[in-house]
Design a protein around this motif. Sequence first.
Motif: not given
Length: 112
Positions: A24-38
């Motif tokens: 989930l962290m990698l997806k947050g970084w790559v997609l620039r969707r850190e807040a939704p991933a959090l």
Amino acid sequence: MLLDFEVAHWGHPLFDVSFCLGHLMLKGWVLRREAPALAVIQAFLRGYGQSVDGLIPHIGLLLLARLDGKSPMPYVKGSALRDRIRKTAMAWIRYSGQDDPLDLIKSAWQLS
């Protein structure tokens, strides 16, 4: 509900939890969707319902493995992003504190 059972196994739950959160962290970084991933990570940990000793160092190991190991994530592109993830992973591998994992994840993603 955990939907991806690719590496879930009978054994120490630390691996399963760390693998899922690292992904989930990698997806947050790559997609620039850190807040939704959090938000997903928070819900996952709330649903898991217990603290996991050694979580942060283990996530660090899995992040590093997914960049430079035998099964790298091909979607993690760009040297700046890869270096940022590596730096986070190396700091977390050495981590021995008692901070809330969510605080460390927010810090890695530069979220307040």
